[in-house]
Design an enzyme around this catalytic site. Structure first.
Site, short mmCIF file in Angstrom:
data_model
loop_
_atom_site.label_atom_id
_atom_site.label_comp_id
_atom_site.label_asym_id
_atom_site.label_seq_id
_atom_site.Cartn_x
_atom_site.Cartn_y
_atom_site.Cartn_z
N ASP A 193 -4.85 7.10 6.89
CA ASP A 193 -3.96 6.04 6.41
C ASP A 193 -4.92 5.20 5.80
O ASP A 193 -6.01 4.82 5.81
CB ASP A 193 -3.35 5.49 7.61
CG ASP A 193 -2.52 4.44 7.51
OD1 ASP A 193 -1.67 4.38 6.64
OD2 ASP A 193 -2.55 3.20 8.02
N LEU A 194 -4.30 4.31 4.97
CA LEU A 194 -5.10 3.41 4.37
C LEU A 194 -4.95 1.68 4.97
O LEU A 194 -5.97 1.23 5.35
CB LEU A 194 -4.51 2.99 2.74
CG LEU A 194 -5.28 2.14 1.87
CD1 LEU A 194 -6.68 2.58 1.68
CD2 LEU A 194 -4.39 1.88 0.39
N ASP A 195 -3.77 1.35 4.66
CA ASP A 195 -3.57 -0.13 5.45
C ASP A 195 -3.82 -0.07 6.85
O ASP A 195 -3.03 0.39 7.65
CB ASP A 195 -2.41 -0.56 4.96
CG ASP A 195 -1.85 -1.00 3.56
OD1 ASP A 195 -2.98 -1.04 2.82
OD2 ASP A 195 -1.03 -0.98 2.92
N THR A 207 -5.34 -4.75 4.61
CA THR A 207 -4.14 -5.32 3.56
C THR A 207 -3.09 -6.06 4.13
O THR A 207 -2.31 -6.49 3.68
CB THR A 207 -4.10 -4.23 2.44
OG1 THR A 207 -3.79 -2.85 3.26
CG2 THR A 207 -5.12 -4.27 1.42
N LYS A 238 4.11 -2.45 9.64
CA LYS A 238 2.90 -1.67 9.17
C LYS A 238 3.36 -0.17 8.94
O LYS A 238 4.29 0.41 9.85
CB LYS A 238 2.14 -1.67 10.29
CG LYS A 238 1.32 -3.03 10.40
CD LYS A 238 0.40 -3.09 11.33
CE LYS A 238 -0.51 -4.25 11.26
NZ LYS A 238 -1.62 -4.52 12.35
N GLY A 239 3.13 0.27 7.92
CA GLY A 239 3.39 1.65 7.72
C GLY A 239 4.66 2.08 7.21
O GLY A 239 5.15 3.24 6.72
N ARG A 289 8.21 -0.06 1.15
CA ARG A 289 8.76 -1.39 0.63
C ARG A 289 10.09 -2.03 0.63
O ARG A 289 10.37 -2.98 1.28
CB ARG A 289 7.96 -1.37 -0.86
CG ARG A 289 7.95 -2.75 -1.60
CD ARG A 289 7.49 -2.86 -3.02
NE ARG A 289 6.20 -1.95 -3.29
CZ ARG A 289 5.94 -1.66 -4.24
NH1 ARG A 289 6.68 -1.93 -5.45
NH2 ARG A 289 4.70 -1.01 -4.70
N SER A 304 -0.94 7.70 2.47
CA SER A 304 -0.57 6.10 2.77
C SER A 304 1.01 6.25 2.14
O SER A 304 1.26 6.63 1.06
CB SER A 304 -1.54 5.33 2.04
OG SER A 304 -0.94 4.04 1.73
N ALA A 305 1.69 5.04 2.75
CA ALA A 305 3.20 4.98 2.06
C ALA A 305 2.86 3.98 0.97
O ALA A 305 3.76 3.70 0.22
CB ALA A 305 3.77 4.18 3.21
N SER A 306 1.67 3.37 0.67
CA SER A 306 1.77 2.41 -0.32
C SER A 306 1.78 2.89 -1.82
O SER A 306 0.95 3.97 -1.97
CB SER A 306 0.52 1.47 -0.04
OG SER A 306 0.39 0.52 -1.21
N ASN A 324 0.56 0.83 -4.08
CA ASN A 324 -0.62 0.35 -4.51
C ASN A 324 -2.04 1.04 -4.01
O ASN A 324 -3.24 0.47 -4.12
CB ASN A 324 -0.85 -1.15 -4.29
CG ASN A 324 0.48 -1.81 -4.97
OD1 ASN A 324 0.43 -1.62 -6.05
ND2 ASN A 324 1.46 -2.07 -4.00
N LYS A 350 7.12 7.62 6.48
CA LYS A 350 6.92 7.74 7.92
C LYS A 350 8.01 7.11 8.73
O LYS A 350 8.57 6.23 8.34
CB LYS A 350 5.31 7.10 8.18
CG LYS A 350 4.07 7.53 7.38
CD LYS A 350 3.14 6.64 7.48
CE LYS A 350 1.93 6.78 6.63
NZ LYS A 350 1.05 5.95 6.49
N GLU A 395 -4.44 6.78 12.43
CA GLU A 395 -3.28 5.84 11.69
C GLU A 395 -3.29 4.55 12.77
O GLU A 395 -3.94 4.72 13.82
CB GLU A 395 -2.09 6.66 12.15
CG GLU A 395 -1.15 7.26 11.08
CD GLU A 395 -0.65 6.11 10.21
OE1 GLU A 395 -0.47 4.87 10.59
OE2 GLU A 395 -0.05 6.28 9.28
N ASP A 396 -3.01 3.58 11.96
CA ASP A 396 -2.78 2.36 12.93
C ASP A 396 -1.35 1.93 13.20
O ASP A 396 -1.07 1.00 14.16
CB ASP A 396 -3.40 0.96 12.01
CG ASP A 396 -2.46 0.80 11.01
OD1 ASP A 396 -2.08 1.53 10.23
OD2 ASP A 396 -2.17 -0.46 10.95
P1 B16 Z 1 3.65 -0.97 -1.17
P2 B16 Z 1 -0.02 2.43 4.68
C1 B16 Z 1 1.77 0.91 4.03
O1 B16 Z 1 0.66 1.18 3.87
C2 B16 Z 1 1.62 -0.66 4.71
O2 B16 Z 1 1.48 -0.57 6.09
C3 B16 Z 1 3.29 -1.37 4.65
O3 B16 Z 1 2.83 -2.51 5.20
C4 B16 Z 1 3.74 -1.29 3.39
O4 B16 Z 1 4.81 -1.80 3.16
C5 B16 Z 1 3.67 0.13 2.58
O5 B16 Z 1 2.41 0.69 2.75
C6 B16 Z 1 4.14 0.15 1.26
O6 B16 Z 1 3.16 -0.57 0.48
O7 B16 Z 1 4.42 -2.21 -1.19
O8 B16 Z 1 1.90 -1.26 -1.43
O9 B16 Z 1 3.95 0.27 -1.75
O10 B16 Z 1 -0.52 1.80 6.12
O11 B16 Z 1 0.97 3.69 4.93
O12 B16 Z 1 -1.16 2.85 4.02
MG MG Z 2 -1.28 1.75 8.21
#
Ligand code: B16
Ligand code: MG
Length: 225
Positions: free
Chosen positions: A13-15, A21, A49-50, A53, A118-120, A122, A149, A173-174
């Site tokens: 996982d990233l964040d 972040t 977390k996780g 958006r 990662s769900a992000s 970014n 997730k 994962e966190d």
């Molecule tokens: P974005 P992960 C998740 O990343 C974050 O934990 C979560 O807080 C965030 O809302 C989500 O990504 C979406 O991120 O707005 O940058 O697309 O923990 O899955 O790496």
């Molecule tokens: Mg995370």
């Protein structure tokens, strides 16, 4: 990737695992909440977390007792993302979480497959800012996901991109939803952070600094009797 020598994979996982972040997401979401006339706590932020958006925005709006049309939600999420992007622009390799880069290096030296899950949306600019993009054999992020997730899609895509069975992979994962996703996908689930907040994880480390490759590999072996 030299498939014949990579018989296990680590999916990160990233964040919250490689970089903190979460605090930047919090700042950007808080700015949005404040602009709507309310605030929310760091404890509430833990619940984001996780979480993707729009799902995060829905939770925040419910905390503030606010409603929005779908169009207003898209505009608000876009505004938050612009603020978040201003913040991640300042990240450097020093912002990697303790032990993260050493652990990636050790895994690469052991010829373990390395993927991002990662769900992000970014994730790419964040990896670039940290200078760690080249460690990854596969990158799966919010841009290519249909399900959030705790659905296991993100990690199943990661194992598949490494040409590995899910059972031969460990997920770091966190977030509770991420641990649930890893277990649903048939992978070993390693919790990074407090043991109390991740009771379902099969092994815990406070950070990747404490993580031991051999312990993780032995759990993967147990997963493949
Ligand atoms: P974005 P992960 C998740 O990343 C974050 O934990 C979560 O807080 C965030 O809302 C989500 O990504 C979406 O991120 O707005 O940058 O697309 O923990 O899955 O790496
Ligand atoms: Mg995370």
């Amino acid at each position: 990737m030299a498939k014949e020598t990579k018989d296990v994979g680590f999916i990160f996982d990233l964040d919250g695992v490689l970089v903190d972040t979460a605090v930047l997401h919090y700042q950007a979401w808080r700015r949005l909440a404040n602009s709507l006339g309310f605030d929310f706590s760091e404890k509430q932020n833990e619940e984001l977390k996780g979480v993707g958006r729009i799902d995060s925005l829905n939770k925040i709006l419910s905390w503030g007792g606010k409603t929005m049309t779908e169009e207003e939600k898209i505009n608000a999420a876009t505004q938050k993302n612009e603020w978040y992007n201003e913040l991640i622009r300042h990240l450097t390799t020093k912002d990697a979480l303790p032990g993260a880069i050493d652990f990636l290096t050790a895994a690469r030296n052991r010829r373990i497959g390395i993927a991002l899950g990662s769900a992000s949306k970014n994730a790419l600019p964040v990896l670039d800012r940290l200078g760690i993009t080249d460690y990854f054999d596969a990158i799966v992020d919010g841009r290519s996901l249909t399900h959030n997730k705790p659905h296991p899609e993100v990690f199943l895509k990661g194992s598949s991109a490494m040409h590995l069975e899910p059972s031969r992979c460990a997920v770091f994962e966190d977030a509770e939803v991420g641990i649930e996703a890893a277990l649903k996908g048939g992978m070993v689930a390693i919790g990074i952070g407090s043991k109390d907040t991740l009771p379902a994880a099969q092994l815990h480390y406070d950070t990747l600094k404490q993580a031991e490759i051999d312990q993780v590999i032995s759990l993967i072996r147990q997963n493949n009797p």
